[in-house]
Scaffold this motif. Structure first.
Motif, mmCIF file in Angstrom:
data_model
loop_
_atom_site.group_PDB
_atom_site.id
_atom_site.type_symbol
_atom_site.label_atom_id
_atom_site.label_comp_id
_atom_site.label_asym_id
_atom_site.label_seq_id
_atom_site.Cartn_x
_atom_site.Cartn_y
_atom_site.Cartn_z
ATOM 1 N N GLN A 1 26.450 43.896 31.086
ATOM 2 C CA GLN A 1 27.688 43.728 32.008
ATOM 3 C C GLN A 1 27.126 42.237 32.543
ATOM 4 O O GLN A 1 28.084 41.691 32.871
ATOM 5 N N ARG B 1 31.651 37.981 35.131
ATOM 6 C CA ARG B 1 33.068 38.238 35.829
ATOM 7 C C ARG B 1 34.205 37.117 35.780
ATOM 8 O O ARG B 1 33.834 35.905 35.791
ATOM 9 N N ARG C 1 40.657 40.376 31.471
ATOM 10 C CA ARG C 1 40.648 40.738 32.723
ATOM 11 C C ARG C 1 41.504 39.991 33.660
ATOM 12 O O ARG C 1 41.808 40.529 34.914
#
Length: 84
Positions: A49, A54, A60
């Motif tokens: 992760q 991000r 995403r």
């Protein structure tokens, strides 16, 4: 050559995870599908992760904008037939 193993169970390195991420794997589940990393003891999932980060995934970004096609592509669900 320095190898940093992310998944000791299957011998997967951070370089391999990054290569799969560059090829479109955006989640630990997608990395697991490609490499098996995270499917045995699971201790590497948080590291994976962290490597994925991000916002680095085009899918995403589409998901955050509410693109339904991106939702289907990111996490396909089995289609269940009516049992009538």
């Amino acid at each position: 050559m320095n190898r940093v193993y992310v998944c000791s169970c299957f011998g997967i390195t951070d370089k391999q995870v990054k290569e799969h991420a560059a090829a479109g794997a955006c989640t630990p589940r997608q990395i697991a599908s490609a490499t098996k990393a995270g499917t045995d003891c699971g201790s590497c999932v948080r590291t994976i992760q962290g490597l994925l980060g991000r916002g680095a995934c085009p899918r995403r970004e589409l998901l955050e904008k509410g693109n339904k096609a991106a939702v289907l592509a990111a996490d396909p669900q089995p289609v269940l037939a009516d049992a009538a």
